[in-house]
Design a protein around this motif. Structure first.
Motif: not given
Length: 151
Positions: A40-52, A67-70, A87-89
């Motif tokens: 998983x990747x833990x990212x801030x919704x306010x700074x994370x670029x969808x393309x990244x 890879x699950x984006x959180x 929990x999602x693995x």
């Protein structure tokens, strides 16, 4: 502002989020946990670029890793997102750079340790303060010096 690499005009600020290094940190994390097939990747919704996020997912997929984006929209969602990822693995976590995640780093360290989730962080201070590993981040004092010199 046209873009971060070519803002045009006068200097109005700097960015040290270094998203171009997110993939490198992810590669190192995959090498640290070679048997992991779900991360998983833990990212801030306010700074994370969808393309990244798509680029990180594609790079993981090439290596056979899902890879699950959180995305965290509020600081109080950080710990629940880590728990949900586990929990999602998720077998490893890539924590991306953001002021919000930096401010809550101690909560992140505590929760990833509690759920036994290896995590990669963006700056050496994270590893010094209790995170598992951190790599590839701009030298903040050097950025400050370069900025002052360019003014």
């Amino acid at each position: 502002m046209a873009s971060l690499p070519r803002p045009g005009g006068n200097i109005t600020g700097i960015s040290i989020l270094a998203t171009e290094l997110d993939g490198k940190r992810q590669e190192i994390l995959m090498e640290m946990v070679p048997a992991a097939r779900r991360m998983a990747v833990l990212a801030d919704a306010n700074t994370a670029a969808p393309q990244n996020m798509r680029t990180l997912q594609e790079a993981a997929g090439v290596r056979g890793v899902e890879l699950a984006v959180r995305l965290v929209e509020r600081p109080e969602r950080i710990v629940p997102e880590i728990e949900e990822a586990r929990r999602a693995g998720a077998e490893a976590l890539n924590v991306l750079a953001s002021p919000t995640l930096y401010a809550r780093r101690l909560d992140i360290f505590e929760r990833t340790a509690a759920v036994r989730l290896p995590a990669m962080y963006q700056s050496p201070e994270f590893a010094e303060e209790g995170g598992l590993i951190a790599a590839h981040h701009p030298d903040v004092p050097a950025v400050g010096t370069a900025t002052r010199q360019s003014l």
